[in-house]
Design an enzyme around this catalytic site. Structure first.
Site, PDB file in Angstrom:
ATOM      1  N   HIS A  84       1.891 -28.741  -7.644  1.00 24.32           N
ATOM      2  CA  HIS A  84       2.450 -28.787  -5.815  1.00 24.32           C
ATOM      3  C   HIS A  84       2.695 -30.485  -6.810  1.00 24.32           C
ATOM      4  O   HIS A  84       3.104 -31.342  -6.267  1.00 24.32           O
ATOM      5  CB  HIS A  84       2.193 -28.796  -4.638  1.00 24.32           C
ATOM      6  CG  HIS A  84       0.864 -28.963  -3.875  1.00 24.32           C
ATOM      7  ND1 HIS A  84      -0.613 -28.618  -4.223  1.00 24.32           N
ATOM      8  CD2 HIS A  84       0.507 -30.571  -3.560  1.00 24.32           C
ATOM      9  CE1 HIS A  84      -1.349 -29.124  -4.074  1.00 24.32           C
ATOM     10  NE2 HIS A  84      -0.736 -30.367  -3.654  1.00 24.32           N
ATOM     11  N   ASP A 222      -1.470 -22.408  -7.734  1.00 20.41           N
ATOM     12  CA  ASP A 222      -0.603 -23.936  -7.450  1.00 20.41           C
ATOM     13  C   ASP A 222      -1.815 -25.030  -8.632  1.00 20.41           C
ATOM     14  O   ASP A 222      -2.686 -25.631  -7.947  1.00 20.41           O
ATOM     15  CB  ASP A 222      -1.842 -23.600  -6.012  1.00 20.41           C
ATOM     16  CG  ASP A 222      -0.359 -25.637  -5.834  1.00 20.41           C
ATOM     17  OD1 ASP A 222      -0.232 -26.365  -6.592  1.00 20.41           O
ATOM     18  OD2 ASP A 222      -0.908 -25.665  -5.128  1.00 20.41           O
ATOM     19  N   SER A 652      -6.431 -32.874  -3.955  1.00 20.90           N
ATOM     20  CA  SER A 652      -5.021 -31.795  -4.701  1.00 20.90           C
ATOM     21  C   SER A 652      -5.457 -31.982  -5.923  1.00 20.90           C
ATOM     22  O   SER A 652      -5.397 -33.368  -6.724  1.00 20.90           O
ATOM     23  CB  SER A 652      -3.781 -32.241  -4.545  1.00 20.90           C
ATOM     24  OG  SER A 652      -3.630 -31.354  -2.890  1.00 20.90           O
TER      25      SER A 652
END
Length: 730
Positions: A84, A222, A652
């Site tokens: 992402h 991810d 992240s």
């Protein structure tokens, strides 16, 4: 006035009941908690983690773009981050005919790696406490004026920064911590040639979609891979054919031993923002006004966009990036709202504030109690303007694209008389090129439906005196029928129709641009933006300055009145380390989660043809045959795990490391029960979610057949027995 040098996080005082896994520690201060880290299980020294004299873990940690973390995993500049985080780059390289977002991408050679204009990778060279060079120079008259204080600090910081990087290609900035009670110089090195190397199909990298976002158990890989390139001299350079893969100062080895419950773990990255020290008045605003309003706005937008994306591949690709940006915070706020209510955060803070005020007054520190009292008064004035600001952001930046598109013409329409001929042509050409990109990336019908969905919420929640004047036309000419008003607006505006836009403005005529001032789409945008800039922002800024000034005093009081408590600075996108352990959780009554998931669980969730839960047949076949290579354990392939590391947005893509500094996982999310941790961390509930490093390697090697990328990495297998250790074989 007596000057007090406060070290809220420079000399950390760990009380007996302090929880090591709460907090985001500046790497320069790890020496002060080195004993606690090693008692928790760390096998490294503080110097191994952060050093300015030799390569250390910090030299493998990357600020990826403007808001994520990545890490160096090969001696050829290969970096790992989240899918992402690389989503925009992957989407930019995707078309309906060559859908790399849907099908994945793996560069067979370095020549196949894809450039990404504007994408950067930044390393921290060093950090230095410069509080003594700034705080003593903030005189009493300046201290009472936030703008004057900021101007002075900026001037001092500029001097310090320029001295620090003189004669180098580095950049530097001085950043405030804890509301300006302390300051740090941060010297960085930014690389400008960052290329896409690999990404799994979205059905793997985003498996579970919005349904699973912020949730545990989790089953997606991810991750994405990029590579940093330098000029031939090894220094940062603009993208060019002559550039070479970066030679890093440190490379993270990847552990093949896996994880088990109770293992020491730590995370290194660039967390964006926490708000640990908010008053009860601020949390009340979040709980009762801000989160509910923003959730309502994004729920309405997503209802339109999600339906559009399901209707065609063209719209799916067109809106994939925007939908991801809207939905991530939307679901986070839903969990945050639930969490702060369940924890009784407002009530806890009220009790603390009552004790704080009493202690301050009894200790002869009335100024601290007065600061808290002023904060209560200021928040009473602040809420209407904060609401108007929050919903302006939701409407103008996450709502219909027509508003931002129209606003970009402001200078060309209103300032062309002051432009030289070449400046006017340059501006006109730029706007025409941007218009072409805009129409290619947005669907007018979807845009119109988004505005229809948002208007009722916006108009009902923003104070009437702060609403844009343009909306008065809904009642005056359309008898309150907002949908009819939107239909008429889009039908009349040249900015909502590509063919009509090109016919009117395609030649870039200055006279034509002036006529745009009468366009209803342009007039709406100007009304929305002008109302915010002229009626909302000035008062909001003034009240925010008052809050900032009193929060500085309030937090200073905390540290002086309660010196035995542990204080760490709120996250502000600077490099931080958090530590804890690998562990599951029991967040609610009768609910208990183990700490890991497996590929069997991925296949169990498989729904053929579903936008969120479909899977490539190859992944299903590999699981059926248990063909996991060196990455499985007794016929099972670990996929994700949880740990009690304090994280937030910006973490992240951060590496999750074991006690020896080896990569064991890639952070990508928090559990839904953890989303309030930006305001209040609950060690019993808060868990960050990571992709197991072995699942990443499996996807690259066994699924994608990109073994050449794994061969760049350093895989480490310890001989000591481990619950889920495995032999190195393929």
């Amino acid at each position: 006035m007596r000057s007090i040098r406060l070290l809220p996080f420079l000399l950390v005082l760990l009380s007996g009941n302090a929880r090591g896994h709460e907090g985001m520690w500046l790497p320069t201060l790890l020496k002060s908690i080195e004993g606690d880290l090693q008692a928790a299980g760390l096998k490294l020294s503080a110097e191994d983690i952060y050093s300015i004299n030799r390569g250390s873990l910090k030299d493998a940690i990357v600020l990826f773009g403007g808001g994520c973390t990545a890490e160096v995993i090969s001696a050829q500049g290969l970096i790992l981050t989240n899918h992402h985080c690389g989503f925009s780059a992957i989407t930019d390289h995707s078309t309906v005919e060559n859908d790399r977002l849907k099908n994945g991408f793996w560069a067979a050679t370095k020549a196949d790696e894809l450039r990404n204009p504007g994408l950067t990778a930044t390393f921290v060279v060093r950090m230095e406490d410069v509080t003594d060079r700034i705080v003593p120079k903030i005189t009493a008259d300046v201290a009472g004026n936030e703008q004057a204080r900021r101007d002075l600090v900026a001037q001092l910081g500029k001097t310090i920064s320029e001295e620090a990087i003189a004669g180098t290609h580095y950049k530097a900035v001085v950043r405030p911590f804890n509301y300006g009670n302390s300051y740090y110089l941060i010297v960085t090195e930014t690389f400008r040639d960052v290329r896409l190397v690999g990404a799994p199909p979205a059905s793997i990298g985003k498996f579970g979609g919005d349904t699973d976002n912020w949730m545990w158990p989790r089953h997606n890989a991810d991750f994405s891979l990029f590579r940093i390139y330098t000029g031939p001299d090894g220094k940062p350079a603009d993208p060019a054919d002559a550039n070479l893969p970066m030679a890093p100062r440190h490379v993270l080895p990847i552990s093949m031993n896996g994880v088990q419950e109770g293992d020491f773990a730590m995370i290194f990255g660039f967390p964006g923002q926490t708000q640990r020290y908010l008053t009860s008045y601020a949390v009340e605003y979040v709980q009762n006004t801000s989160d509910p309003a923003r959730i309502a706005m994004r729920t309405a937008s997503l209802g339109v966009i999600d339906a559009a994306m399901r209707s065609s591949d063209r719209l799916r690709l067109m809106y994939a990036d925007k939908q991801a940006g809207i939905s991530n915070a939307w679901k986070k706020w839903i969990g945050e709202l639930r969490g702060i209510k369940e924890l009784g955060t407002v009530e806890r803070k009220r009790a603390y504030e009552a004790a704080y005020a009493e202690k301050a007054n009894s200790a002869g520190k009335k100024e601290y109690a007065d600061a808290l009292a002023r904060l209560r008064t200021t928040y009473g004035e602040y809420v209407p303007y904060a609401t108007a600001r929050d919903l302006f952001v939701e409407l103008a930046y996450y709502g219909p694209d027509l508003l931002r598109f129209a606003d970009e013409f402001k200078d060309l329409v209103e300032k062309q008389d002051g432009m030289k001929e070449d400046e006017l042509k340059e501006s006109s050409d730029k706007r025409l090129a941007a218009a072409k990109a805009h129409f290619a990336a947005h669907d007018v019908d979807v845009d119109k439906r988004v505005l229809k969905a948002l208007l009722p919420i916006y108009r009902s929640r923003v104070p009437a005196h702060l609403l844009p004047a343009a909306f008065k036309e809904i009642d005056a000419r359309f008898k309150g029928d907002a949908n009819a008003w939107v239909d008429a607006l889009y039908a009349r505006s040249l900015l909502a129709n590509e063919a009509r836009f090109n016919k009117a403005f395609g030649k870039g005529s200055p006279k034509a641009w002036k006529k745009l001032a009468k366009d209803p789409g342009y007039q709406l945008a100007r009304s929305v933006f002008s109302t915010f800039l002229e009626q909302v922002r000035p008062t909001h800024a003034q009240l925010s300055d008052r809050i900032e000034n009193d929060m500085r005093l309030y937090v200073r009081g905390m540290m002086e009145l309660y010196p035995d408590k542990t204080y760490w600075p709120d996250a502000n996108s600077t490099l931080r380390l958090s530590y804890g352990k690998v562990e599951g959780s029991a967040p609610r009554d009768a609910v208990s989660y183990i700490h890991y998931t497996t590929l069997d669980g991925v296949v169990e969730k498989h729904v053929p043809g579903d936008a969120e839960f479909d899977l490539p047949q190859r992944l299903i076949d590999l699981n059926s045959s248990k063909d996991f290579g060196a990455y499985g354990v007794d016929g099972v392939l670990p996929v994700c795990f949880t740990s009690s590391l304090h994280t937030t947005g910006g973490n992240s893509g951060s590496p999750v490391l074991n006690a020896r500094g080896e990569l064991i996982g890639l952070n990508f999310d928090r559990s839904w029960e953890s989303t309030m941790s930006d305001i209040q961390f609950d060690p019993a509930k808060c868990r960050n979610i990571c992709v197991d490093a072995r699942y990443i390697l499996f996807i690259i090697d066994k699924f994608a057949g990109a073994r050449h990328l794994v061969d760049e990495m350093t895989l480490v297998k310890r001989e000591a027995p481990h619950m889920i250790a495995l032999p190195l074989h393929r």
